[in-house]
Design a protein around this motif. Structure first.
Motif, PDB file in Angstrom:
ATOM      1  N   GLY A 125       0.769  -1.239   0.000  1.00 57.43           N
ATOM      2  CA  GLY A 125       0.000   0.000   0.000  1.00 57.43           C
ATOM      3  C   GLY A 125       0.797   1.282   0.000  1.00 57.43           C
ATOM      4  O   GLY A 125       0.212   2.350  -0.019  1.00 57.43           O
ATOM      5  N   ASP A 126       2.132   1.236   0.035  1.00 54.09           N
ATOM      6  CA  ASP A 126       2.902   2.481  -0.022  1.00 54.09           C
ATOM      7  C   ASP A 126       3.544   2.631  -1.399  1.00 54.09           C
ATOM      8  O   ASP A 126       4.744   2.853  -1.543  1.00 54.09           O
ATOM      9  N   ASP A 127       2.716   2.548  -2.436  1.00 54.38           N
ATOM     10  CA  ASP A 127       3.197   2.646  -3.814  1.00 54.38           C
ATOM     11  C   ASP A 127       3.901   3.988  -4.050  1.00 54.38           C
ATOM     12  O   ASP A 127       3.562   5.000  -3.437  1.00 54.38           O
ATOM     13  N   ALA A 128       4.863   3.964  -4.949  1.00 53.56           N
ATOM     14  CA  ALA A 128       5.562   5.186  -5.355  1.00 53.56           C
ATOM     15  C   ALA A 128       6.017   5.015  -6.798  1.00 53.56           C
ATOM     16  O   ALA A 128       6.316   3.901  -7.228  1.00 53.56           O
ATOM     17  N   ARG A 183       8.549  -5.377   5.309  1.00 52.02           N
ATOM     18  CA  ARG A 183       7.883  -4.431   4.408  1.00 52.02           C
ATOM     19  C   ARG A 183       8.846  -3.370   3.899  1.00 52.02           C
ATOM     20  O   ARG A 183       8.673  -2.850   2.796  1.00 52.02           O
ATOM     21  N   ARG A 184       9.880  -3.069   4.688  1.00 50.93           N
ATOM     22  CA  ARG A 184      10.855  -2.062   4.271  1.00 50.93           C
ATOM     23  C   ARG A 184      11.818  -2.593   3.206  1.00 50.93           C
ATOM     24  O   ARG A 184      12.593  -1.815   2.631  1.00 50.93           O
ATOM     25  N   TYR A 192       3.559  -5.311  -4.672  1.00 52.84           N
ATOM     26  CA  TYR A 192       3.414  -3.997  -5.314  1.00 52.84           C
ATOM     27  C   TYR A 192       2.917  -4.201  -6.740  1.00 52.84           C
ATOM     28  O   TYR A 192       3.272  -5.187  -7.386  1.00 52.84           O
ATOM     29  N   SER A 206       4.820   0.493  -9.630  1.00 62.68           N
ATOM     30  CA  SER A 206       5.391   1.095  -8.422  1.00 62.68           C
ATOM     31  C   SER A 206       6.836   0.638  -8.246  1.00 62.68           C
ATOM     32  O   SER A 206       7.218  -0.434  -8.713  1.00 62.68           O
ATOM     33  N   SER A 235       9.600  -0.973  -5.814  1.00 68.50           N
ATOM     34  CA  SER A 235       9.613  -1.779  -4.596  1.00 68.50           C
ATOM     35  C   SER A 235      10.905  -1.466  -3.851  1.00 68.50           C
ATOM     36  O   SER A 235      11.586  -0.503  -4.195  1.00 68.50           O
ATOM     37  N   LYS A 236      11.262  -2.225  -2.832  1.00 66.65           N
ATOM     38  CA  LYS A 236      12.306  -1.768  -1.913  1.00 66.65           C
ATOM     39  C   LYS A 236      13.390  -2.809  -1.621  1.00 66.65           C
ATOM     40  O   LYS A 236      14.010  -2.756  -0.568  1.00 66.65           O
TER      41      LYS A 236
END
Length: 287
Positions: free
Chosen positions: A15-18, A62-63, A81, A85, A87-88
């Motif tokens: 839910g923290d798309d960028a 999640r990070r 994601y 988006s 991802s990380k």
């Protein structure tokens, strides 16, 4: 048009798309490497569900979540994601080159694997030693986003670092975590060869294929049932204690009805036999 979500993958969206930066489309290959094993001291593979929960729900996980967690032993995938988006799963230092965002897409895939993992009593030294189930579908989906079937810095072959910021910034294609600037990891060590093209799927054989009169055709033998069952396991609907396939059994019926419910069908519409809509969505490989 390319699909935001890998067909057949379970969604566990963070839910923290960028957005990404645009430019050359890329994919990054990882392995989870969640245990340190050796040839003399292999260890059991970590359960898929543990990694799924770690990336999807654990704050630390999640990070560092990828787009896709892929189980090469079964073929199932979970997506955290949408494709568009960032991802990380790689380090992205402030003021340096962009890593997680450096392309139209930067699709990151984590294979559930570590060297010398043990599954079903067998030890696997390299990712390419595994069955690599689901790779054809995963490769086709990444390709649909414009990521070419090339390794600009060479296909990974061993756990060594080989990084070039200029290649990273100027080329499209697949990169290993060991080839990503600003990172120190040396995975994935190996990666399956690209498939020859889009996977072909088994056409819907018709409701009568699955029936014996008004009852399920239990006991009927066909390689289609094996392929169907493997896909049902991959999408999280398997109800098997043994198998699947090649003989149609009650577990196949129960698994497919679970799939039809997952697709939104209810009541009699979710009952056996398979319908064309859910069959096409399942993407059973051609046999």
């Amino acid at each position: 048009m390319a699909e935001l979500y890998l067909p057949g993958a379970t969604k566990l969206l963070i839910g923290d798309d960028a957005p990404t930066d645009g430019g050359k489309p890329k994919a990054i290959a990882h392995v989870t490497w969640d245990r340190n094993a050796t040839a003399s001291k292999p260890q059991n593979l970590v359960p898929y569900e543990d990694l799924r929960t770690y990336f999807g729900k654990n704050p630390d996980g999640r990070r560092s979540a990828p787009h896709i967690l892929w189980d090469p032993f079964v073929g199932r995938c979970t997506q955290f994601y949408p494709a568009t988006s960032r991802s990380k799963s790689v380090v992205d230092l402030a003021g340096g080159t962009r890593t997680n965002r450096a392309g139209k897409v930067v699709l990151q895939v984590e294979a559930l694997f570590f060297p010398y993992c043990r599954v079903g009593g067998k030890v696997y030294a390299k990712l390419t030693d595994t069955p690599c189930k689901g790779w054809a579908e995963l490769n086709a989906w990444v390709r649909s986003w414009g990521v070419p079937d090339v390794w600009p810095m060479g296909r990974p072959n061993g756990f060594t670092s080989d990084r070039s910021e200029s290649v990273w910034e100027s080329k499209a294609g697949w990169f290993g975590h060991n080839q990503t600037p600003e990172n120190k990891h040396t995975d994935p060590g190996s990666w399956p060869a690209f498939t020859s093209g889009p996977k072909t799927y088994e056409p819907y054989p018709g409701a009568s294929f699955f029936m014996n009169g008004t009852r399920p055709a239990l006991g009927k033998r066909s390689p289609i049932f094996t392929a169907m069952g493997e896909r049902l396991v991959a999408v999280g609907c398997g109800r098997y204690k043994v198998g699947p396939g090649p003989v149609l059994g009650q577990a196949d019926v129960d698994s497919y009805e679970a799939w039809q419910r997952k697709q939104g069908f209810t009541g009699s519409d979710a009952k056996w036999p398979p319908g064309r809509t859910t069959w096409d969505a399942l993407k059973v490989p051609n046999v």
